[in-house]
Design an enzyme around this catalytic site. Structure first.
Site, PDB file in Angstrom:
ATOM      1  N   CYS A  49      39.697  44.875  43.841  1.00  0.00           N
ATOM      2  CA  CYS A  49      38.290  43.897  44.158  1.00  0.00           C
ATOM      3  C   CYS A  49      38.849  43.204  45.378  1.00  0.00           C
ATOM      4  O   CYS A  49      39.838  42.611  45.451  1.00  0.00           O
ATOM      5  CB  CYS A  49      38.021  43.102  43.060  1.00  0.00           C
ATOM      6  SG  CYS A  49      36.549  41.997  43.359  1.00  0.00           S
ATOM      7  N   CYS A  53      39.779  35.990  43.482  1.00  0.00           N
ATOM      8  CA  CYS A  53      39.581  34.864  42.354  1.00  0.00           C
ATOM      9  C   CYS A  53      41.224  34.828  41.836  1.00  0.00           C
ATOM     10  O   CYS A  53      41.690  35.652  41.545  1.00  0.00           O
ATOM     11  CB  CYS A  53      38.700  35.300  41.515  1.00  0.00           C
ATOM     12  SG  CYS A  53      37.190  35.929  42.160  1.00  0.00           S
ATOM     13  N   CYS A  56      41.980  36.339  38.539  1.00  0.00           N
ATOM     14  CA  CYS A  56      41.739  37.785  38.192  1.00  0.00           C
ATOM     15  C   CYS A  56      42.740  38.634  38.248  1.00  0.00           C
ATOM     16  O   CYS A  56      43.315  38.907  39.444  1.00  0.00           O
ATOM     17  CB  CYS A  56      40.174  38.155  38.947  1.00  0.00           C
ATOM     18  SG  CYS A  56      39.555  39.669  38.222  1.00  0.00           S
ATOM     19  N   CYS A  93      28.189  45.320  27.369  1.00  0.00           N
ATOM     20  CA  CYS A  93      28.183  44.579  28.763  1.00  0.00           C
ATOM     21  C   CYS A  93      29.149  45.309  29.744  1.00  0.00           C
ATOM     22  O   CYS A  93      30.428  45.731  29.478  1.00  0.00           O
ATOM     23  CB  CYS A  93      28.921  43.132  28.907  1.00  0.00           C
ATOM     24  SG  CYS A  93      28.120  42.297  27.152  1.00  0.00           S
ATOM     25  N   CYS A 125      23.834  44.147  29.476  1.00  0.00           N
ATOM     26  CA  CYS A 125      24.103  43.276  30.329  1.00  0.00           C
ATOM     27  C   CYS A 125      25.292  43.777  31.310  1.00  0.00           C
ATOM     28  O   CYS A 125      26.006  44.870  30.956  1.00  0.00           O
ATOM     29  CB  CYS A 125      24.726  42.018  29.709  1.00  0.00           C
ATOM     30  SG  CYS A 125      25.206  40.536  30.762  1.00  0.00           S
ATOM     31  N   CYS A 185      23.298  35.148  32.090  1.00  0.00           N
ATOM     32  CA  CYS A 185      24.540  34.815  31.265  1.00  0.00           C
ATOM     33  C   CYS A 185      25.292  34.256  32.351  1.00  0.00           C
ATOM     34  O   CYS A 185      25.969  35.065  33.214  1.00  0.00           O
ATOM     35  CB  CYS A 185      25.060  36.174  30.877  1.00  0.00           C
ATOM     36  SG  CYS A 185      26.669  36.094  30.051  1.00  0.00           S
ATOM     37  N   ARG A 257      28.855  31.836  24.231  1.00  0.00           N
ATOM     38  CA  ARG A 257      30.066  32.795  23.825  1.00  0.00           C
ATOM     39  C   ARG A 257      31.324  32.453  24.060  1.00  0.00           C
ATOM     40  O   ARG A 257      31.700  31.966  25.159  1.00  0.00           O
ATOM     41  CB  ARG A 257      29.574  33.843  24.623  1.00  0.00           C
ATOM     42  CG  ARG A 257      30.545  35.317  24.394  1.00  0.00           C
ATOM     43  CD  ARG A 257      29.978  36.560  25.038  1.00  0.00           C
ATOM     44  NE  ARG A 257      28.420  36.631  24.832  1.00  0.00           N
ATOM     45  CZ  ARG A 257      27.706  36.817  25.700  1.00  0.00           C
ATOM     46  NH1 ARG A 257      28.107  36.376  26.892  1.00  0.00           N
ATOM     47  NH2 ARG A 257      26.343  36.831  25.344  1.00  0.00           N
TER      48      ARG A 257
HETATM   49  N1  SAM Z   1      33.432  41.172  39.790  1.00  0.00           N
HETATM   50  C1  SAM Z   1      32.152  40.414  39.140  1.00  0.00           C
HETATM   51  C2  SAM Z   1      32.275  39.026  39.529  1.00  0.00           C
HETATM   52  O1  SAM Z   1      33.436  38.405  39.521  1.00  0.00           O
HETATM   53  O2  SAM Z   1      31.063  38.330  39.642  1.00  0.00           O
HETATM   54  C3  SAM Z   1      32.215  40.736  37.916  1.00  0.00           C
HETATM   55  C4  SAM Z   1      33.345  40.706  37.033  1.00  0.00           C
HETATM   56  S1  SAM Z   1      34.512  39.429  36.679  1.00  0.00           S
HETATM   57  C5  SAM Z   1      35.980  40.060  36.054  1.00  0.00           C
HETATM   58  C6  SAM Z   1      33.653  38.543  35.398  1.00  0.00           C
HETATM   59  C7  SAM Z   1      34.163  37.221  34.978  1.00  0.00           C
HETATM   60  O3  SAM Z   1      35.355  37.364  34.288  1.00  0.00           O
HETATM   61  C8  SAM Z   1      34.656  36.184  35.859  1.00  0.00           C
HETATM   62  O4  SAM Z   1      33.494  35.517  36.437  1.00  0.00           O
HETATM   63  C9  SAM Z   1      35.458  35.112  35.305  1.00  0.00           C
HETATM   64  O5  SAM Z   1      34.995  34.361  34.626  1.00  0.00           O
HETATM   65  C10 SAM Z   1      36.120  36.220  34.218  1.00  0.00           C
HETATM   66  N2  SAM Z   1      37.445  36.275  34.288  1.00  0.00           N
HETATM   67  C11 SAM Z   1      38.136  37.089  35.132  1.00  0.00           C
HETATM   68  N3  SAM Z   1      39.587  37.251  34.578  1.00  0.00           N
HETATM   69  C12 SAM Z   1      39.762  36.163  33.777  1.00  0.00           C
HETATM   70  C13 SAM Z   1      40.928  35.661  33.078  1.00  0.00           C
HETATM   71  N4  SAM Z   1      42.079  36.148  33.503  1.00  0.00           N
HETATM   72  N5  SAM Z   1      40.709  34.734  32.180  1.00  0.00           N
HETATM   73  C14 SAM Z   1      39.203  34.488  31.732  1.00  0.00           C
HETATM   74  N6  SAM Z   1      38.232  34.831  32.214  1.00  0.00           N
HETATM   75  C15 SAM Z   1      38.338  35.699  33.426  1.00  0.00           C
HETATM   76 FE1  SF4 Z   2      36.651  40.778  41.771  1.00  0.00          FE
HETATM   77 FE2  SF4 Z   2      37.798  39.530  39.686  1.00  0.00          FE
HETATM   78 FE3  SF4 Z   2      36.997  37.908  41.299  1.00  0.00          FE
HETATM   79 FE4  SF4 Z   2      35.263  39.560  39.985  1.00  0.00          FE
HETATM   80  S1  SF4 Z   2      36.408  37.795  39.057  1.00  0.00           S
HETATM   81  S2  SF4 Z   2      35.046  39.002  41.858  1.00  0.00           S
HETATM   82  S3  SF4 Z   2      36.543  41.409  39.671  1.00  0.00           S
HETATM   83  S4  SF4 Z   2      38.457  39.334  41.909  1.00  0.00           S
END
Ligand code: SAM
Ligand code: SF4
Ligand code: DTB
Length: 313
Positions: A49, A53, A56, A93, A125, A185, A257
């Site tokens: 990606c 973040c 992530c 989802c 979702c 959500c 949730r």
């Molecule tokens: N890429 C899209 C986005 O970020 O909008 C969708 C997928 S992203 C993985 C969805 C959510 O997963 C993030 O907004 C975050 O809140 C949660 N998330 C990701 N990594 C995480 C982690 N290590 N621990 C807890 N929540 C996590």
């Molecule tokens: Fe990409 Fe992860 Fe951020 Fe979603 S949360 S935008 S998958 S880096």
């Protein structure tokens, strides 16, 4: 509901027994306190990606060694949905490691997945990142039940966690989802090194969305090796319960949730969260890339005398 940061604070910082009692009372006035909604995740496109973040494992900016793959096929996703349904899940989802949908062919494939999940009689979702107004409308037309797009944290703490897109960008996507008539959500993550003030700021931002999100995922950070937050200190369990209870009081009709991080929680902590108003979980052995309790949940719900919320059909 118009609420000020001070009003959020006055709930969040109530003496714990008082907060718990108030939240449980509001919870049972609006929901069956014995039911938990079971949602199951499918990572339809994994890793690489472009966003940064810090939490992530799927960001291309971090070296985490996860399994990376392109967009799954409709058949594979629907096979997983059928399995999830057989396991008792009522919402399926789909998550994609995208900044947002870009290829028309891939977006159409996701629309086909949504139609397929709905045809199984499940709630659908998806979380695909930033959406245009037109993409939100087309997801709505495909029958999408809800779109997941998190605010993640307070506006103040946000730039410490993500630099490749702004809070305002997220609010714009949320507005598009709303305009398309799709349920929202929207929640966040705790345990990223934020202060209590930031947790209250997140709850304030969520409760200030008009209307508030229909479901509010409260994720506890799953620290993944290779991400900048790999060594984040664990969150105090009582703070988690305070977050859940305050979310319940601020958004009485929403589903709250208890999302990522349950594998590290004791049964007692999860029971306290359900009492404080959490009424939805992710089931199955995997979230997107990290493990989830899976089979253990049946025993937990049975021990608590709670059951899965019945689905549509
Ligand atoms: N890429 C899209 C986005 O970020 O909008 C969708 C997928 S992203 C993985 C969805 C959510 O997963 C993030 O907004 C975050 O809140 C949660 N998330 C990701 N990594 C995480 C982690 N290590 N621990 C807890 N929540 C996590
Ligand atoms: Fe990409 Fe992860 Fe951020 Fe979603 S949360 S935008 S998958 S880096
Ligand atoms: C949400 O708020 N939590 C889910 C879902 N929306 C997409 C994702 C949690 C991901 C946890 C880390 C992982 O498994 O990669």
């Amino acid at each position: 509901m118009t609420v000020t940061r001070d009003e959020v604070r006055s709930l969040y910082e109530l003496p714990f027994p008082e907060l718990l009692h108030r939240a449980a009372t509001v919870h049972r006035a609006h929901h069956n306190p014995l039911h938990v909604q079971l949602c199951q995740l499918e990572n339809i496109k994994s890793g690489r990606c472009p966003e940064d973040c810090h939490y992530c494992p799927q960001s291309a900016h971090h070296e985490t060694g996860i399994d990376e793959y392109g967009l799954e096929t409709v058949d594979d996703v629907l096979a997983a949905a059928r399995e999830a349904k057989a396991g008792g899940a009522t919402r399926f989802c789909l998550g994609a490691a995208w900044r947002g949908p870009r290829s028309e062919a891939e977006f159409e494939r996701v629309l086909a997945m949504v139609r397929g999940v709905r045809a199984l009689g499940m709630e659908s979702c998806v979380t695909l990142g930033l959406l245009t107004e037109d993409q939100a409308r087309r997801l709505g037309e495909a029958g999408l039940t809800a779109y997941n797009h998190n605010l993640d944290t307070s506006p103040e703490f946000y730039p410490r966690i993500i630099t490749t897109r702004r809070y305002e960008d997220r609010l714009e996507t949320i507005a598009h989802v709303r305009r398309a008539g799709v349920a929202l959500c929207c929640g966040g993550i705790i345990g990223m090194g934020e202060s209590r003030e930031d947790r209250m700021g997140l709850l304030h931002a969520l409760a200030s969305l008009d209307p508030p999100p229909e479901s509010v995922p409260v994720n506890v950070l799953v620290p993944v090796k290779g991400t900048p937050l790999e060594s984040a200190a664990p969150v105090d369990p009582i703070e988690l319960v305070r977050c859940i209870a305050t979310a319940r009081l601020l958004m009485p009709r929403s589903r709250v949730r208890l999302s990522a991080g349950r594998l590290e929680m004791t049964s007692e902590l999860q029971a306290l969260c359900f009492y404080a108003g959490a009424n939805s979980i992710f089931t199955g052995p995997k979230l997107l890339t990290t493990p989830n309790p899976g089979e253990g949940d049946g025993a937990l719900l049975a021990a608590l005398g709670m059951t899965a919320e019945p689905g549509e059909a």
